[in-house]
Design an enzyme around this catalytic site. Structure first.
Site, PDB file in Angstrom:
ATOM      1  N   ALA A  24       0.753  -1.298   0.081  1.00 40.92           N
ATOM      2  CA  ALA A  24       0.097  -0.002  -0.008  1.00 40.92           C
ATOM      3  C   ALA A  24       0.864   1.247  -0.039  1.00 40.92           C
ATOM      4  CB  ALA A  24      -0.900   0.127   1.253  1.00 40.92           C
ATOM      5  N   THR A  28       0.640   5.772  -1.491  1.00 39.35           N
ATOM      6  CA  THR A  28       0.213   6.751  -0.815  1.00 39.35           C
ATOM      7  C   THR A  28       0.291   8.150  -1.209  1.00 39.35           C
ATOM      8  OG1 THR A  28       2.216   6.662   0.664  1.00 39.35           O
ATOM      9  CG2 THR A  28       0.292   5.411   1.433  1.00 39.35           C
ATOM     10  N   ASP A 106      -5.572  -1.622  -6.436  1.00 38.56           N
ATOM     11  CA  ASP A 106      -5.999  -0.262  -7.136  1.00 38.56           C
ATOM     12  C   ASP A 106      -5.622  -0.135  -8.555  1.00 38.56           C
ATOM     13  OD1 ASP A 106      -2.988   0.230  -7.287  1.00 38.56           O
ATOM     14  OD2 ASP A 106      -3.171   1.215  -5.279  1.00 38.56           O
ATOM     15  N   HIS A 123      -3.802 -10.107  -4.067  1.00 44.37           N
ATOM     16  CA  HIS A 123      -5.157  -9.623  -3.605  1.00 44.37           C
ATOM     17  C   HIS A 123      -6.442  -9.313  -4.296  1.00 44.37           C
ATOM     18  CE1 HIS A 123      -2.499  -9.002   0.277  1.00 44.37           C
ATOM     19  NE2 HIS A 123      -2.576 -10.259   0.159  1.00 44.37           N
ATOM     20  N   CYS A 131     -20.083 -11.921  -8.673  1.00 43.73           N
ATOM     21  CA  CYS A 131     -20.972 -12.591  -7.574  1.00 43.73           C
ATOM     22  C   CYS A 131     -20.506 -13.775  -7.015  1.00 43.73           C
ATOM     23  CB  CYS A 131     -22.345 -13.126  -8.560  1.00 43.73           C
ATOM     24  SG  CYS A 131     -23.427 -13.891  -7.412  1.00 43.73           S
ATOM     25  N   CYS A 156     -26.826  -9.478  -7.222  1.00 44.68           N
ATOM     26  CA  CYS A 156     -26.495  -9.936  -8.557  1.00 44.68           C
ATOM     27  C   CYS A 156     -27.722  -9.733  -9.642  1.00 44.68           C
ATOM     28  CB  CYS A 156     -25.956 -11.100  -8.451  1.00 44.68           C
ATOM     29  SG  CYS A 156     -25.632 -12.125 -10.103  1.00 44.68           S
ATOM     30  N   THR A 197       5.701  -2.161   1.846  1.00 50.49           N
ATOM     31  CA  THR A 197       5.055  -3.080   2.289  1.00 50.49           C
ATOM     32  C   THR A 197       5.529  -3.508   3.613  1.00 50.49           C
ATOM     33  OG1 THR A 197       4.437  -5.550   2.332  1.00 50.49           O
ATOM     34  CG2 THR A 197       6.345  -4.610   0.868  1.00 50.49           C
ATOM     35  N   ASN A 222      10.991   0.713   2.800  1.00 52.98           N
ATOM     36  CA  ASN A 222       9.785   1.171   3.594  1.00 52.98           C
ATOM     37  C   ASN A 222      10.254   2.094   4.602  1.00 52.98           C
ATOM     38  OD1 ASN A 222       6.872  -0.003   3.954  1.00 52.98           O
ATOM     39  ND2 ASN A 222       7.868  -0.530   5.904  1.00 52.98           N
ATOM     40  N   ILE A 240       9.419   6.767  -0.716  1.00 56.22           N
ATOM     41  CA  ILE A 240       9.524   5.819  -2.022  1.00 56.22           C
ATOM     42  C   ILE A 240       9.307   6.636  -3.209  1.00 56.22           C
ATOM     43  CG2 ILE A 240       7.904   3.930  -3.146  1.00 56.22           C
ATOM     44  CD1 ILE A 240       6.730   3.228  -0.423  1.00 56.22           C
TER      45      ILE A 240
END
Length: 567
Positions: A24, A28, A106, A123, A131, A156, A197, A222, A240
């Protein structure tokens, strides 16, 4: 380490294949908040993470309303790729083979210009909605239009089922194909850049350890420490958007220097069989592998070294009671797809690891657990992807043996412990074998830990509880957690007679499991609920008697605990 110096860093040399492992934090600067930073969603509202589970999403209509509201209000829809995403694109444009493995949903890597087939979204994605009951899929923007028109949690349009974005919630299993592709990338690269991360979400986070075991270097960019800092070649705490472009320039400069006329070979280069592989070759493990590869050549098998290694580890982990089981389990190795070659390889392994007993009654492969050298071979070569493919072909008996071997190794090796947890998380169907291995194999702790991680994140069958004898404690709190999850499932079906009966039976079982672990007060509460539920059943069968037995046991246990406390 100062990544801003003009001196080329050692970790940047000899790099031809890079995996950018992003979380993530890389988004940012595009205006999308992270989860665990100072202003992250989980940091500001710790209870939100506990409720953000797939099971709760399916069970609670109100949670689905808030889920879709947060989706509609997400800043990701207006976000643009930032300098970090663009730096990844620049790396590929410089001729470096670049793959992105991301925990983000994203889509900003693709929007920045990284081809979609070079991005593994561990993910899932928020840009597609599906559905949970049928094959319906649609762009999420179509669903957001329905929300804008007043639907709070749109059903649905095909079957009326529950819709959610194609992103993974806590308690959902990651797509095995995506995970396998990502693991293939990290086990065949020279360098992993872990960007933005915390590496705290498993099994994704431990891919960094998998990469290092395979010979890659690891650079972590990080702000905060991670569990894998100790195995990194460099740690960069700069923002980053500033740091990643500098890192990319380092890699590009090293690549250009190595391509210059007269440039020497790249020092420290490590590929899929790089530094870690060479170190292994100089060790006792390496000597054993070399001898086995020579033996395979002498038998005329003509297998590549990786296929020999895979066959050896398969035999060491699984064993085989007969030739059929041996041939079946070797089927996961690509080089052994041809039946005749697989048969010859199985026979060679029988000679390499002969069974202790002789004669026709002897198992095809040695069924004894590997000796110390065999265990070291397994530790050096095994990965989650390898195990995932192998256990697709193995029998239940081979599953139990393999998990027993891995559990023994995991007791003293955290990396194997992480691999074991990954495997059971990716293949929940292994849970009966894991229970069997824990009860009979003599090394229950790592398996209990893996099973407890699984039951917190996945729905397991009620039959699994029947395989764990009451009174056993080697699995720790796993039977309690499993019983609690079943109680929760039946509570949502308690409007029917069958649902109420199921709830009653699982409350009885929960009471006994709590008593087994000495939690007498909680056992009493569960038993009292069971008695109440049994009294309300139209056809209670033996539930009233069983609930009374559970209540009596809990009261006795509580009385004993009170006497112990007084004494």
């Amino acid at each position: 380490m100062n990544s801003r110096t003009s001196t080329i860093q050692d970790w940047a040399r000899g790099v031809t294949r890079v995996v950018v492992f992003s979380g993530a934090g890389i988004s940012t600067d595009s205006g999308i908040p992270d989860f665990r930073g100072p202003q992250g969603a989980w940091t500001l509202n710790p209870g939100l993470q506990a409720r953000h589970t797939y099971r709760a999403f399916l069970a609670e209509p109100g949670l689905r309303v808030s889920y879709w509201q947060s989706r509609a209000e997400s800043p990701a829809w207006d976000a643009e790729p930032n300098a970090g995403h663009l730096a990844v694109v620049a790396l590929a444009e410089a001729g470096i083979d670049t793959v992105v493995v991301t925990q983000n949903t994203d889509g900003l890597h693709q929007r920045a210009g990284t081809p979609a087939d070079r991005v593994f979204e561990l993910h899932g994605t928020m840009h597609v909605t599906q559905c949970v009951s049928c094959d319906y899929r649609a762009p999420t923007t179509d669903i957001l239009k329905r929300i804008a028109q007043g639907e709070e949690a749109p059903p649905c349009p095909v079957c009326g089922g529950i819709l959610k974005t194609a992103s993974t919630m806590f308690g959902q299993t990651m797509n095995p194909g995506t995970f396998a592709g990502a693991e293939d990338a990290v086990t065949s690269c020279d360098l992993v850049l872990a960007v933005g991360t915390t590496l705290m979400v498993e099994p994704a986070g431990s891919m960094c350890a998998t990469a290092v075991r395979a010979g890659a270097r690891l650079v972590i960019i990080n702000r905060d420490p991670t569990p894998y800092d100790g195995i990194a070649s460099a740690l960069i705490r700069d923002p980053i958007a500033d740091a990643l472009p500098v890192v990319v320039e380092q890699i590009k400069a090293a690549s250009a220097a190595e391509r210059a006329p007269g440039a020497p070979g790249a020092p420290g280069a490590a590929g899929a069989s790089g530094t870690a592989g060479r170190a292994a070759e100089d060790s006792a493990v390496g000597a054993e592998l070399a001898a086995l590869r020579n033996s395979a050549r002498e038998r005329g098998l003509g297998l590549p070294a990786q296929a020999v290694d895979a066959a050896v580890v398969t035999a060491l982990l699984c064993g085989a009671a007969d030739e059929s089981a041996a041939l079946e389990v070797l089927g996961h190795i690509e080089a052994l797809k041809e039946a005749g070659l697989r048969s010859r390889a199985a026979a060679w392994l029988r000679d390499a690891y002969p069974p202790e007993a002789a004669g026709d009654a002897a198992p095809y492969w040695d069924q004894r657990l590997p000796d110390a050298r065999g265990e070291e071979l397994i530790v050096a070569l095994v990965t989650s992807r390898f195990l995932l493919k192998m256990h697709m072909e193995s029998t239940h008996e081979q599953d139990v043996r393999s998990l027993t071997v891995l559990a023994r190794a995991a007791q003293t090796r955290p990396a194997v412990n992480a691999v074991l947890t990954e495997l059971i998380s990716l293949l929940p169907g292994l849970s009966p074998a894991a229970v069997g291995a824990a009860l009979t194999g003599g090394y229950p702790e790592p398996l209990a830990e893996a099973l407890m991680t699984l039951v917190k994140n996945a729905a397991l069958p009620a039959e699994l509880l029947d395989e764990i004898p009451r009174g056993t404690t080697v699995l720790g709190d796993f039977p309690v957690l499993l019983a609690e999850s079943l109680v929760s499932a039946y509570e949502h079906r308690a409007q029917t007679e069958n649902g109420r009966k199921g709830l009653t039976k699982t409350l009885i079982e929960l009471a006994h499991r709590l008593a087994d672990t000495g939690r007498a007060s909680e056992a009493l509460g569960a038993a009292r609920r069971a008695v109440t539920q049994a009294a309300q059943l139209a056809d209670p069968g033996d539930c009233v008697e069983r609930a009374a037995t559970a209540l009596s046991r809990a009261e006795t246990a509580l009385g004993g605990a009170g006497n112990t406390a007084q004494n």
